[in-house]
Design an enzyme around this catalytic site. Structure first.
Site, PDB file in Angstrom:
ATOM      1  N   LYS A  60     -41.954  -8.574  14.153  1.00 37.53           N
ATOM      2  CA  LYS A  60     -43.438  -8.445  13.238  1.00 37.53           C
ATOM      3  C   LYS A  60     -42.912  -9.141  12.190  1.00 37.53           C
ATOM      4  O   LYS A  60     -44.159  -9.475  11.783  1.00 37.53           O
ATOM      5  CB  LYS A  60     -43.596  -7.258  13.401  1.00 37.53           C
ATOM      6  N   GLU A  63     -48.838  -7.952  17.135  1.00 40.92           N
ATOM      7  CA  GLU A  63     -48.216  -8.587  17.525  1.00 40.92           C
ATOM      8  C   GLU A  63     -48.763  -9.484  19.037  1.00 40.92           C
ATOM      9  O   GLU A  63     -49.595  -9.051  19.593  1.00 40.92           O
ATOM     10  CB  GLU A  63     -46.900  -7.366  18.518  1.00 40.92           C
TER      11      GLU A  63
END
Length: 631
Positions: free
Chosen positions: A147, A319
């Protein structure tokens, strides 16, 4: 296990394609995939097998101890046992999957979603073994799987990102300073996280002090990685994602968006395509950024770029999922594309057949995830055997579709070892409301017994004014059900209709009983009758008469009468009542008990009795049993 099927011969040819930057890539020889091992289980394994079968490709299923007789195992041409039931001893063991592929001669692996689908080491192991991975390149998996790294990469690709600190944070004091600089509220998130683990919302310094260490601890225990980062928390957020598709020649397109805001514990429950919030210009802007990010990592195969969107239509990168999404069917329904087929074609070296201008979004699609869980107990998972399993009939018409993606059948066991999803029920209509209404109808017909499930909850959402108007946020469930889900409430009109259905059913059962006992009987009930239908504390007087092959039910209230004309082909013993009342379709599930019926309708479950008026009057005089009294 499973008989071998003939594989359609597919030609090998050369291909050369100019990529989006105008650079002509070197021709590559396309080698058809002959056998795919599906490194997954349940509905997604069945989904991949269906497309492979349609393409004439043989398939291999892998299974753990508890999946030895699972549907995906029966569907595949071959199957390989890979270990005990816990996923970390079977579906997550890279060596066992690779060994199964080599043993069966599979020349490609499709990972589905979850398990090893976004595992960099798995992709490398397959490449080393000379087995094609039906997914993106290793570098894309690596970069987008982190991430923190993915957000840095997105920033370089000029993709909108949520304001925040992208580096890993080592101490609570650092976390406090960063949170104060960003401005509250903020989100503390695990770098390697997913499914809501290692995630905390902080509205103050106190929340950061308490949440930072616990987020790190949870991240460490869940992912073996305690790195966390902090970003601005978006209020009234929507979760909207863009489906992308790329090939090995640098071509990338987007297939519209999906709205995935209805979530519980950060897990999606209801998804739809397109989004009721996104207009044409916003779609183009989000799609452009999603494509830019995919090109930045030389993305090939299907992938999804997820965004968080605020009330003012500002969107920020969350994401990228480098795999097939659970909710991919809604995109397939509105585009007409088979995304799994596209993944296989890309893995074989085929260029994309379509350009961005070829992608058309038509109609609306809704997906409801049918889970084995108890919504009345905070959605706790439910395990056990599917004693009865009857999904609604699938429909495939140009303007009306029902699709049910599942990996179970009657008698299947819902195990404690895996995700408790039973099926993904999808509907398609020309408009959003048509798709929602068809979903509500299909959910009413979905008949499951043996375990708790969330169908009543899903049905309730489909009928809520807020959902139907499209006012969605990721906080929808806690806002609409602050005290949890306690069951659906029916209107007076609904109850009156159910009373008519109950009287209809009772009359037919009485008529059938006369036939069995040898009494003379007509081909259908004919006698007039007066009855009292009771549902809990609610009672309704009703008159019944058959005319012209229909049942005329007269609702009587305080001297006023309302006629309900019931038409149905229902016959005694059937668990599903399908009919019309005054021209409107009505669906009721029926469970038969000794002296009563159980009706399931619009998410409500009611005990129903039908009595002659004098018996109903006497029943009012019966003393109520003390719950503490011994029987």
């Amino acid at each position: 296990m499973g008989s071998a099927k003939k594989t359609a011969k597919r030609k090998t040819r050369k291909a050369s394609r100019t990529n989006s930057t105008g650079t002509r890539r070197k021709s590559v020889r396309e080698k058809p995939i002959e056998k795919i091992l599906v490194a997954n289980r349940g509905e997604i394994a069945c989904r991949v097998i269906k497309t492979a079968r349609a393409l004439g490709i043989k398939t291999v299923a892998v299974y753990s101890d508890s999946d030895h007789d699972a549907v995906h195992v029966e569907m595949a041409d071959e199957s390989v046992h890979i270990g005990p039931s816990p996923a970390n001893q079977s579906y997550l063991v890279i060596e066992k999957i690779v060994e199964a592929a080599l043993e069966t001669g599979a020349d490609a692996v499709h990972p589905g979603y979850g398990f090893l689908s976004e595992n960099e080491a798995f992709s490398k192991a397959l490449k080393k073994a000379g087995i094609r991975f039906i997914g993106p390149n290793v570098e894309a998996i690596r970069v987008m799987g982190d991430k923190i790294e993915s957000k840095k990469f997105a920033a370089k690709a000029k993709v909108n990102s949520v304001p925040g600190y992208l580096g890993s944070i080592k101490s609570t004091s650092d976390a406090l300073k960063i949170a104060q600089d960003i401005g509250y509220p903020v989100m503390i998130k695990a770098s390697a996280g997913g499914g809501g683990k290692g995630m905390r919302i902080a509205y103050s310094d106190k929340d950061v002090s308490q949440g930072f260490e616990s987020a790190m601890s949870e991240a460490r225990s869940s992912f073996g990685d305690d790195r966390v980062f902090i970003e601005k928390y978006i209020e009234e957020p929507r979760h909207i994602e863009i489906q992308v598709l790329g090939d090995k020649y640098g071509n990338v397109i987007y297939l519209g968006e999906r709205e995935c805001s209805i979530q519980r514990r950060n897990q999606k429950v209801i998804e739809e395509a397109p989004s009721p919030f996104v207009d044409k210009s916003m779609r183009a802007a989000m799609g452009k950024q999603a494509v830019a990010l995919a090109k930045a990592v030389s993305y090939e195969s299907a992938g999804t770029v997820e965004f968080i969107v605020d009330k003012d239509k500002n969107f920020y990168f969350l994401e990228m999922n480098t795999r097939l999404q659970v909710e991919h069917p809604v995109t397939e329904l509105v585009t007409g594309l088979d995304i799994v087929e596209q993944m296989i074609r890309v893995a074989e070296g085929h260029p994309l057949k379509m350009k961005q201008s070829d992608v058309k979004i038509r109609g609306w699609a809704i997906e409801s995830r049918i889970y084995a869980e108890d919504p009345k107990r905070n959605f706790l998972p439910s395990i056990g055997r599917l004693v009865y399993y009857r999904p609604p009939a699938e429909i495939s018409e140009s303007s009306r579709k029902i699709r049910n993606d599942t990996g179970v059948e009657e008698g299947s066991e819902i195990s404690l070892y895996y995700d408790p999803m039973i099926a993904k029920l999808c509907t398609y209509g020309a408009t959003r409301l048509e798709a929602i209404d068809l979903m509500a109808e299909a959910l009413d017909q979905f008949d499951i017994e043996g375990i708790n499930h969330n169908i009543a909850f899903l049905t309730t959402v489909m009928r809520q004014k807020r959902f139907r108007s499209g006012r969605l946020t990721t906080n929808y469930i806690p806002e609409e059900f602050p005290d949890g889900f306690t069951g659906a409430e029916l209107s007076l009109v609904d109850r009156e209709r159910l009373a008519a259905v109950a009287a209809f059913v009772h009359a037919y059962q009485t008529w059938r009983a006369k036939q069995i006992s040898g009494q003379l009987a007509s081909r259908q009930p004919t006698a007039k009758g007066d009855w009292v239908v009771q549902m809990g504390e609610w009672m309704q007087s009703i008159g019944l008469e058959w005319k012209d092959d229909s049942c005329h039910a007269t609702i009587r209230n305080g001297g006023k009468e309302k006629l309900l004309r019931v038409i149905s082909n229902w016959r005694p013993g059937q668990r599903l009542f399908l009919g019309e009342i005054n021209g409107e379709a009505v669906t009721v599930q029926i469970r038969f008990r000794a002296n009563s019926l159980i009706f399931i309708h619009k998410g409500a479950e009611l005990v129903v009795t039908v009595r002659p008026p004098f018996v109903a009057d006497l029943s009012k005089l019966m003393p109520k049993k003390d719950l503490g009294e011994r029987s």
